[in-house]
Scaffold this active site. Structure first.
Site, mmCIF file in Angstrom:
data_model
loop_
_atom_site.group_PDB
_atom_site.id
_atom_site.type_symbol
_atom_site.label_atom_id
_atom_site.label_comp_id
_atom_site.label_asym_id
_atom_site.label_seq_id
_atom_site.Cartn_x
_atom_site.Cartn_y
_atom_site.Cartn_z
ATOM 1 N N ASP A 24 -5.871 -6.807 -6.529
ATOM 2 C CA ASP A 24 -6.530 -5.501 -6.416
ATOM 3 C C ASP A 24 -7.964 -5.651 -5.897
ATOM 4 O O ASP A 24 -8.563 -4.685 -5.430
ATOM 5 C CB ASP A 24 -6.606 -4.837 -7.804
ATOM 6 C CG ASP A 24 -5.565 -3.743 -8.004
ATOM 7 O OD1 ASP A 24 -5.183 -3.100 -7.012
ATOM 8 O OD2 ASP A 24 -5.157 -3.538 -9.155
ATOM 9 N N LYS A 55 5.407 0.054 -6.250
ATOM 10 C CA LYS A 55 4.871 -1.285 -5.954
ATOM 11 C C LYS A 55 5.947 -2.344 -6.149
ATOM 12 O O LYS A 55 6.112 -3.246 -5.326
ATOM 13 C CB LYS A 55 3.642 -1.566 -6.850
ATOM 14 C CG LYS A 55 2.417 -0.754 -6.442
ATOM 15 C CD LYS A 55 1.291 -0.791 -7.469
ATOM 16 C CE LYS A 55 0.154 0.137 -7.025
ATOM 17 N NZ LYS A 55 -0.970 0.200 -7.978
ATOM 18 N N GLN A 97 -2.309 -1.717 -13.860
ATOM 19 C CA GLN A 97 -2.418 -0.360 -13.351
ATOM 20 C C GLN A 97 -3.483 0.410 -14.135
ATOM 21 O O GLN A 97 -3.500 0.388 -15.370
ATOM 22 C CB GLN A 97 -1.046 0.339 -13.451
ATOM 23 C CG GLN A 97 -0.992 1.723 -12.822
ATOM 24 C CD GLN A 97 -1.187 1.710 -11.309
ATOM 25 O OE1 GLN A 97 -0.882 0.743 -10.623
ATOM 26 N NE2 GLN A 97 -1.715 2.799 -10.776
HETATM 27 N N1 GUN Z 1 -4.901 3.276 -10.104
HETATM 28 C C1 GUN Z 1 -5.130 4.029 -9.017
HETATM 29 N N2 GUN Z 1 -5.266 3.256 -7.915
HETATM 30 C C2 GUN Z 1 -5.119 1.987 -8.327
HETATM 31 C C3 GUN Z 1 -5.147 0.728 -7.645
HETATM 32 O O1 GUN Z 1 -5.350 0.630 -6.439
HETATM 33 N N3 GUN Z 1 -4.943 -0.363 -8.427
HETATM 34 C C4 GUN Z 1 -4.730 -0.269 -9.773
HETATM 35 N N4 GUN Z 1 -4.562 -1.393 -10.442
HETATM 36 N N5 GUN Z 1 -4.712 0.870 -10.426
HETATM 37 C C5 GUN Z 1 -4.891 1.987 -9.706
#
Ligand code: GUN
Length: 284
Positions: free
Chosen positions: A121, A54, A98
């Site tokens: 998100d 990311k 995350q």
């Molecule tokens: N863990 C797995 N997928 C995601 C996501 O799309 N966003 C976040 N913040 N954590 C994750």
């Protein structure tokens, strides 16, 4: 006949190039560089890879990024303090924590602490509610990416039977809302579903988001269906694989997403799209 492969990697590259152009324009006209802050707690290796990807994607698109990492035993108050600081910082447009978080955390409380205007998100209750009402503000990145892939592959949605396997807040539930908004007839299956095959075999669009390696085999798929594989798993010999058994599924499906190179890259592209959107809104 083998299925058409929906190439998420190529589509993501196109989307990311467009976003880089738009970010450059925002910088040139308003002096604003989109900025994403990512918080990582603990040492889960998969999460560390996702976060690294990311942050790298931000840099490549000309976005700013901040990364805050904490050991697994950090006090939740410390992370909440960091979120408060990022909420108050006008140069930060998106905040992502995350998931999953270690046990001592109340994940919902952490997600609710993020300013909804920076919740790229789309996990904050306010944003979940907006999506449910058909007025999305931030669409969760993975289902958003899936919708873009369906659009690019020109998959007919109106009246289509869409079956989602998995009911998570991150994928299954928002996926259902997005497909419903496009007038699909939506079924959500889960671990207690009585006859999974009955449902999956009627699907024109089948979305697998359960986290079980290769569980959707060709015999569970209707001939010609579009199969979207959200899973990222590892086989015993360490290879990446999805929730769909690609070999058998591609013989039956009309179109299918591969793993790797399918939904994963699109998730990151949509995170950038949401971050740019947040930055543009901050300029209005
Ligand atoms: N863990 C797995 N997928 C995601 C996501 O799309 N966003 C976040 N913040 N954590 C994750």
């Amino acid at each position: 006949m083998s299925a058409h492969i929906i190439d998420g990697k190529a589509l993501a590259q196109t989307v990311r190039a467009e976003l880089a152009d738009k970010a450059a324009a925002l910088k040139a006209t308003q002096g604003i560089a989109p900025c994403l802050a990512v918080i990582l707690v603990g040492e889960d290796p998969a999460s560390a890879v996702y976060v690294k990807n990311k942050v790298m994607a931000c840099e490549q698109a000309g976005f700013r990024s901040l990364k805050a990492t904490y050991p697994a035993n950090v006090e939740p108050a410390v992370v909440l303090g960091k979120i408060a600081e990022l909420n108050a910082d006008p140069s930060v447009h998106g905040i992502l924590v995350q998931l999953p978080l270690p046990q001592q955390f109340d994940s919902d409380a952490v997600l609710e602490a993020i300013d909804p205007a920076k919740d790229v998100d789309g996990f904050h209750a306010e944003n979940v509610g907006a999506l449910m009402q058909g007025k999305p503000r931030f669409i969760p990145c993975t289902p958003h990416g899936v919708m873009k892939m369906l659009e690019s592959a020109k998959v007919p949605l109106k009246g289509a039977e869409a079956v989602i396997v998995g009911r998570s807040n991150i994928v299954g539930k928002p996926m259902a809302m997005l497909l419903l908004a496009q007038s699909c007839t939506v079924t959500v299956c889960h671990s207690r579903t009585r006859d999974l095959a009955f449902h999956t075999r009627r699907a024109d669009i089948l979305v697998a988001a359960v986290g079980q390696a290769k569980m959707i085999t060709g015999d569970l798929i209707k001939r010609g269906a579009t199969v979207i594989d959200v899973g990222i798993n590892r086989t015993a010999d360490g290879k990446l694989c999805g929730d769909v058994d690609f070999e058998s599924a591609q013989e039956i499906a009309g179109a299918i997403t591969p793993v790797p190179g399918g939904v994963g890259p699109m998730t990151i592209a949509m995170l950038l799209a949401n971050t740019l959107e947040a930055a543009q809104r901050s300029a209005r």
